[in-house]
Write a protein that holds these residues in place. Structure first.
Motif, PDB file in Angstrom:
ATOM      1  N   LEU A   1      43.232  36.411  40.019  1.00 25.75           N
ATOM      2  CA  LEU A   1      43.152  35.210  40.856  1.00 25.75           C
ATOM      3  C   LEU A   1      41.727  34.957  41.332  1.00 25.75           C
ATOM      4  O   LEU A   1      41.283  33.812  41.386  1.00 25.75           O
TER       5      LEU A   1
ATOM      6  N   SER B   1      46.490  35.676  47.801  1.00 24.40           N
ATOM      7  CA  SER B   1      46.541  36.845  46.910  1.00 24.40           C
ATOM      8  C   SER B   1      45.453  37.856  47.241  1.00 24.40           C
ATOM      9  O   SER B   1      45.700  39.057  47.284  1.00 24.40           O
TER      10      SER B   1
ATOM     11  N   LEU C   1      50.611  38.117  43.413  1.00 27.29           N
ATOM     12  CA  LEU C   1      49.796  37.795  42.240  1.00 27.29           C
ATOM     13  C   LEU C   1      48.622  38.765  42.134  1.00 27.29           C
ATOM     14  O   LEU C   1      48.088  39.232  43.146  1.00 27.29           O
ATOM     15  N   GLU C   2      48.209  39.047  40.925  1.00 31.24           N
ATOM     16  CA  GLU C   2      47.124  39.997  40.680  1.00 31.24           C
ATOM     17  C   GLU C   2      45.820  39.473  41.282  1.00 31.24           C
ATOM     18  O   GLU C   2      45.279  38.451  40.833  1.00 31.24           O
ATOM     19  N   PRO C   3      45.260  40.146  42.312  1.00 36.34           N
ATOM     20  CA  PRO C   3      44.090  39.597  43.013  1.00 36.34           C
ATOM     21  C   PRO C   3      42.839  39.492  42.143  1.00 36.34           C
ATOM     22  O   PRO C   3      42.075  38.539  42.274  1.00 36.34           O
TER      23      PRO C   3
ATOM     24  N   LYS D   1      52.531  34.240  46.204  1.00 33.24           N
ATOM     25  CA  LYS D   1      51.076  34.410  46.091  1.00 33.24           C
ATOM     26  C   LYS D   1      50.612  35.803  46.516  1.00 33.24           C
ATOM     27  O   LYS D   1      49.624  36.323  46.003  1.00 33.24           O
ATOM     28  N   GLY D   2      51.356  36.425  47.441  1.00 35.16           N
ATOM     29  CA  GLY D   2      50.986  37.774  47.855  1.00 35.16           C
ATOM     30  C   GLY D   2      51.162  38.801  46.751  1.00 35.16           C
ATOM     31  O   GLY D   2      50.546  39.882  46.795  1.00 35.16           O
TER      32      GLY D   2
END
Length: 485
Positions: free
Chosen positions: A210, A271, A205-207, A202-203
């Motif tokens: 998200l 994220s 993933l494209e913020p 999750k860190g």
């Protein structure tokens, strides 16, 4: 094996009851299927306690402390509601409110609804979660419109359209999640939407994607939760459908929808590294509590009254999950449990009270204590419990939410207290004459099923006085998993 039995029993039961649901013994078959489902849920719980988290069926299903207690709670409330519906639906048949053919539809769709709820709770695949929530909408639309009156058909259409639009928003949010996962995981197909895979990365993933996905997911699943201002379907669906369906809508469907929101929040917050998802939950939760408290004063239908109470309590749960942290998450999980048990017990009592009076209008229901002391006391005790009176479990969970808010979000505490006070006055002022007033109502042709009412209220009382260590361990583990600021 336990998971297969858990999911297969309601599905097979739905098929069987769709064929023989009008027979005299169909309510007993409905109870039997629900009992098998509950026993399977208990067996699955024992396995999780002994072995830890489970990944099953090629990682398509995932059981952890967050969903295992909700699975057991869902199966238990499903069983007690099936017990309650035996005499309730027979009275409706005797009064010609339903036909034998509609009873077949009722029993079949009830088990299908249970299957969709359990699938949504246990799946590891966010795409399958969306499918299960959509299937739950379709099955409950048929249950809400069971009486085929103009009001029930209007309620069913409103429910279908509003929740359909909401679930479409959730679909778009799920597609955005897939888009982000495909980039981070390099996976395609169903494996890109596995929650365990997404949680592990999750860190990365494209913020931006998200963040946008969470807006759509919160609006979509928030519609199913009944969060204001997306709540318009909920009071009508509760008021116009059969009372057992009101009980499972409030006691089960709302829990499963908030579960879906929180699962998505865990990913998005990991994220973004931003409090935005938490603030959105707190905002929607607080708005729901305040609006529902004022709407309670306008209600003249007893089922609509307690439907708005459900919006209020889902607002409290959402606000608590928004605050995050160990204590607030623990309080939210406890509140989900005690609200589910208490509100379904209230609807059981309200259903029999409305049948005795021949009306759901509050002014027509009087003197329950004289006519049927068990129904009267069930409604009175249930109302006091849901209003947060000690020593019931709702008091314990609300106390934890308020004390955490005093420390973490002091600006929100007076708003919550004022809304809870307004709701208390509105509900107690209407329930008191219903229980203690004068009446000339006739008795029912079938004895009401009151064991589920007092079984639920006893559990709520116990949870207010003592939380068993294994349950407290589940709550703490789930609270740690959910995390938050």
């Amino acid at each position: 094996m336990e998971l297969l039995l858990l999911l297969a029993s309601p599905l097979l039961g739905a098929l069987a009851l769709a064929a023989v649901g009008e027979r005299r013994w169909a309510p007993e078959l409905n109870v039997g299927v629900s009992l098998v489902t509950f026993l399977a849920a208990c067996a699955l719980t024992v396995r999780v306690v002994g072995s830890g988290d489970l990944l099953l069926a090629q990682q398509q299903f995932f059981i952890d402390p967050f969903n295992v207690f909700l699975v057991t709670l869902t199966a238990f409330v499903g069983l007690t509601t099936a017990l309650f519906s035996r005499p309730y639906m027979r009275i409706e048949l005797a009064r010609e409110r339903v036909t034998a053919r509609r009873l077949k539809l009722y029993h079949g769709m009830y088990q299908l609804f249970m299957a969709t709820m359990l699938t949504a709770l246990t799946t590891n695949n966010l795409g399958l979660l969306w499918v299960a929530m959509e299937a739950a909408t379709l099955s409950t639309v048929l249950l809400v419109t069971l009486y085929r009156t103009p009001a029930s058909l209007e309620a069913g259409w409103k429910y279908f359209i509003l929740c359909g639009v909401g679930i479409a928003q959730a679909l778009f949010g799920t597609i955005l999640l897939y888009f982000a996962a495909e980039k981070a995981l390099g996976a395609s197909g169903a494996s890109a939407l596995l929650w365990t895979h997404l949680n592990a990365v999750k860190g990365g993933l494209e913020p931006t994607v998200l963040g946008l996905a969470f807006v759509f997911l919160l609006v979509g699943y928030g519609t199913k939760v009944g969060l204001a201002p997306l709540h318009n379907w909920l009071p009508d669906a509760h008021a116009e459908g059969p009372t057992p369906i009101s009980a499972v809508l409030s006691g089960l469907l709302l829990n499963v929808a908030i579960y879906a929101v929180v699962r998505c929040k865990v990913l998005v917050e990991g994220s973004l590294h931003s409090p935005l998802p938490s603030r959105m939950l707190m905002g929607f939760g607080l708005l729901s509590v305040v609006l529902s408290a004022f709407f309670l004063w306008r209600q003249r239908d007893v089922k609509r009254l307690f439907a708005y109470s459900s919006i209020e309590h889902m607002g409290i749960v959402t606000f608590a999950f928004g605050m995050g942290g160990a204590v607030a998450n623990f309080a939210a999980l406890l509140h989900m449990t005690v609200h589910s048990l208490t509100k379904s017990a209230i609807f059981f009592a309200v259903g029999h009270a409305a049948q005795k009076a021949g009306s759901q209008r509050i002014e027509d229901i009087r003197g329950l204590l004289r006519l049927s002391p068990t129904v009267g006391w069930g409604l009175m005790i249930g109302s006091l419990a849901i209003l947060g009176m000690p020593p019931f479990g709702v008091f314990a969970s609300e106390f934890l939410v308020l004390t955490t808010a005093m420390r973490e979000q002091p600006w929100a505490t007076p708003i919550l207290l004022a809304a809870l006070g307004i709701a208390f006055a509105a509900i107690f002022g209407r329930v008191q004459p219903m229980v203690f007033g004068e009446t000339s109502v006739r008795r029912l042709p079938h004895s009401p099923a009151l064991l589920p009412v007092f079984a639920h209220l006893t559990l709520v009382l116990v949870l207010g006085l003592y939380i068993p260590p294994y349950l407290a361990h589940w709550y703490r583990a789930a609270a740690q998993l959910i995390g938050g600021p």
